[in-house]
Design a protein around this motif. Sequence first.
Motif, PDB file in Angstrom:
ATOM      1  N   LYS A 107      37.788  38.727  47.482  1.00 40.11           N
ATOM      2  CA  LYS A 107      37.441  37.330  47.239  1.00 40.11           C
ATOM      3  C   LYS A 107      36.368  37.152  46.172  1.00 40.11           C
ATOM      4  CE  LYS A 107      38.448  35.955  52.021  1.00 40.11           C
ATOM      5  NZ  LYS A 107      37.847  35.524  53.314  1.00 40.11           N
ATOM      6  N   LEU A 108      35.316  37.963  46.230  1.00 36.75           N
ATOM      7  CA  LEU A 108      34.173  37.752  45.345  1.00 36.75           C
ATOM      8  C   LEU A 108      34.520  37.877  43.862  1.00 36.75           C
ATOM      9  CD1 LEU A 108      31.374  39.457  47.461  1.00 36.75           C
ATOM     10  CD2 LEU A 108      31.654  37.023  46.993  1.00 36.75           C
ATOM     11  N   PRO A 109      35.306  38.882  43.440  1.00 33.21           N
ATOM     12  CA  PRO A 109      35.685  38.942  42.022  1.00 33.21           C
ATOM     13  C   PRO A 109      36.890  38.063  41.673  1.00 33.21           C
ATOM     14  CG  PRO A 109      36.401  40.923  43.140  1.00 33.21           C
ATOM     15  CD  PRO A 109      35.655  40.121  44.149  1.00 33.21           C
ATOM     16  N   GLU A 110      37.260  37.189  42.618  1.00 31.04           N
ATOM     17  CA  GLU A 110      38.303  36.175  42.373  1.00 31.04           C
ATOM     18  C   GLU A 110      39.659  36.776  42.034  1.00 31.04           C
ATOM     19  OE1 GLU A 110      36.612  33.617  39.421  1.00 31.04           O
ATOM     20  OE2 GLU A 110      35.267  32.644  40.843  1.00 31.04           O
ATOM     21  N   ASN A 111      40.083  37.722  42.845  1.00 32.36           N
ATOM     22  CA  ASN A 111      41.440  38.230  42.707  1.00 32.36           C
ATOM     23  C   ASN A 111      42.435  37.178  43.196  1.00 32.36           C
ATOM     24  OD1 ASN A 111      41.043  41.058  41.751  1.00 32.36           O
ATOM     25  ND2 ASN A 111      39.858  41.221  43.642  1.00 32.36           N
ATOM     26  N   ILE A 112      43.716  37.410  42.978  1.00 31.26           N
ATOM     27  CA  ILE A 112      44.737  36.406  43.264  1.00 31.26           C
ATOM     28  C   ILE A 112      45.380  36.668  44.618  1.00 31.26           C
ATOM     29  CG2 ILE A 112      46.897  35.374  42.478  1.00 31.26           C
ATOM     30  CD1 ILE A 112      46.130  36.161  39.635  1.00 31.26           C
ATOM     31  N   LEU A 125      50.816  30.846  42.435  1.00 34.81           N
ATOM     32  CA  LEU A 125      50.606  32.164  41.867  1.00 34.81           C
ATOM     33  C   LEU A 125      50.726  32.132  40.346  1.00 34.81           C
ATOM     34  CD1 LEU A 125      50.255  35.249  42.262  1.00 34.81           C
ATOM     35  CD2 LEU A 125      52.730  35.394  42.507  1.00 34.81           C
ATOM     36  N   LEU A 126      51.760  31.478  39.860  1.00 35.89           N
ATOM     37  CA  LEU A 126      51.968  31.380  38.412  1.00 35.89           C
ATOM     38  C   LEU A 126      50.842  30.603  37.739  1.00 35.89           C
ATOM     39  CD1 LEU A 126      55.818  30.724  38.250  1.00 35.89           C
ATOM     40  CD2 LEU A 126      54.610  32.708  37.327  1.00 35.89           C
ATOM     41  N   LYS A 127      50.411  29.535  38.386  1.00 32.03           N
ATOM     42  CA  LYS A 127      49.336  28.717  37.824  1.00 32.03           C
ATOM     43  C   LYS A 127      48.037  29.507  37.729  1.00 32.03           C
ATOM     44  CE  LYS A 127      46.903  24.329  38.502  1.00 32.03           C
ATOM     45  NZ  LYS A 127      46.768  23.123  39.369  1.00 32.03           N
ATOM     46  N   GLU A 128      47.727  30.224  38.798  1.00 30.57           N
ATOM     47  CA  GLU A 128      46.488  30.998  38.810  1.00 30.57           C
ATOM     48  C   GLU A 128      46.571  32.175  37.848  1.00 30.57           C
ATOM     49  OE1 GLU A 128      43.321  32.845  42.059  1.00 30.57           O
ATOM     50  OE2 GLU A 128      45.226  31.979  42.734  1.00 30.57           O
ATOM     51  N   ALA A 129      47.718  32.844  37.816  1.00 30.42           N
ATOM     52  CA  ALA A 129      47.889  33.979  36.913  1.00 30.42           C
ATOM     53  C   ALA A 129      47.779  33.546  35.456  1.00 30.42           C
ATOM     54  CB  ALA A 129      49.237  34.649  37.167  1.00 30.42           C
ATOM     55  N   LYS A 130      48.330  32.398  35.136  1.00 30.19           N
ATOM     56  CA  LYS A 130      48.268  31.874  33.768  1.00 30.19           C
ATOM     57  C   LYS A 130      46.831  31.655  33.326  1.00 30.19           C
ATOM     58  CE  LYS A 130      50.099  28.179  30.829  1.00 30.19           C
ATOM     59  NZ  LYS A 130      50.935  26.946  30.790  1.00 30.19           N
ATOM     60  N   GLU A 131      45.999  31.204  34.247  1.00 26.35           N
ATOM     61  CA  GLU A 131      44.596  30.948  33.937  1.00 26.35           C
ATOM     62  C   GLU A 131      43.816  32.259  33.815  1.00 26.35           C
ATOM     63  OE1 GLU A 131      41.291  28.933  32.871  1.00 26.35           O
ATOM     64  OE2 GLU A 131      43.313  28.093  33.132  1.00 26.35           O
ATOM     65  N   LYS A 132      44.055  33.177  34.753  1.00 28.77           N
ATOM     66  CA  LYS A 132      43.288  34.429  34.778  1.00 28.77           C
ATOM     67  C   LYS A 132      43.640  35.351  33.617  1.00 28.77           C
ATOM     68  CE  LYS A 132      41.005  33.648  38.594  1.00 28.77           C
ATOM     69  NZ  LYS A 132      41.367  34.219  39.892  1.00 28.77           N
ATOM     70  N   VAL A 133      44.896  35.305  33.186  1.00 25.75           N
ATOM     71  CA  VAL A 133      45.350  36.240  32.156  1.00 25.75           C
ATOM     72  C   VAL A 133      44.723  35.935  30.794  1.00 25.75           C
ATOM     73  CG1 VAL A 133      47.385  35.036  31.233  1.00 25.75           C
ATOM     74  CG2 VAL A 133      47.429  37.529  31.521  1.00 25.75           C
ATOM     75  N   LYS A 134      44.076  34.808  30.663  1.00 20.50           N
ATOM     76  CA  LYS A 134      43.404  34.465  29.403  1.00 20.50           C
ATOM     77  C   LYS A 134      42.264  35.437  29.108  1.00 20.50           C
ATOM     78  CE  LYS A 134      44.392  29.504  29.787  1.00 20.50           C
ATOM     79  NZ  LYS A 134      43.784  28.147  29.997  1.00 20.50           N
ATOM     80  N   LYS A 135      41.634  35.943  30.170  1.00 19.79           N
ATOM     81  CA  LYS A 135      40.476  36.817  29.982  1.00 19.79           C
ATOM     82  C   LYS A 135      40.638  38.193  30.628  1.00 19.79           C
ATOM     83  CE  LYS A 135      37.124  33.030  29.715  1.00 19.79           C
ATOM     84  NZ  LYS A 135      35.875  32.453  30.296  1.00 19.79           N
TER      85      LYS A 135
END
Length: 233
Positions: A107-112, A125-135
Amino acid sequence: MKIFAKIRGIWATVVIIVLVTFNIFAFLIFPKSYYKKIKIFYTRAILIFLGIKVVTEGKIDKEAKMIIMNHSSFIDIPVIEATYPFDMVWIAKKELFDTPFFGLLLKLPENIRLDRQDKRAIIRLLKEAKEKVKKKTIAIFPEGTRSSKDRLLPFKPGAKVIADKLNLKVQPIVIVCARERFDSKKLELNPGVIKVKYLPSFEAKEEEEWLKNLREEMQKVLDEEKRKLCPKA
């Protein structure tokens, strides 16, 4: 002997619990910008205390935004975190996030979080992955759980859905002899070498059946490498 492997396994469990505790406190104390360095420090410490040496082979593709790995031991995660040079975000089933204590490590490092019981989970899942994959790079075990045998479990479709929908470049990674070094189900530790082999990356959109073909390719590589590194007695 099995009895000594069990004793070492208990030692490994104590070491992991202690270091994970310190890791969680470090996450709570330091800014998020330090999280990657924290993970590298503690995962390398785990490997040192367990007597595990990791050797890598192949070229890491810095442009790949998803890494896919086989999964046979709890130690797989520290092995990848300790050696992969780029920050990553793991996709894990909801039940792991809900686990007392260890759930904080996710949870703390904001995994999916993936809730397989929720029909709308893939949309989130797709929405969150799209955001996280930016960095960050998305890391996933497509088998969904640890395999207790030499054969890879069937790959679940989640990795393909994400990679196809987001047009991600994928790099497969084969982790060799992890269960032979630390069998986290039997709680047996046998210090030695684990190999992390980076296979050529590819664009997910280029081949329709890439997930099925990838499983076969990874199985072939795993079989070949295990015969050299940790053959059966």
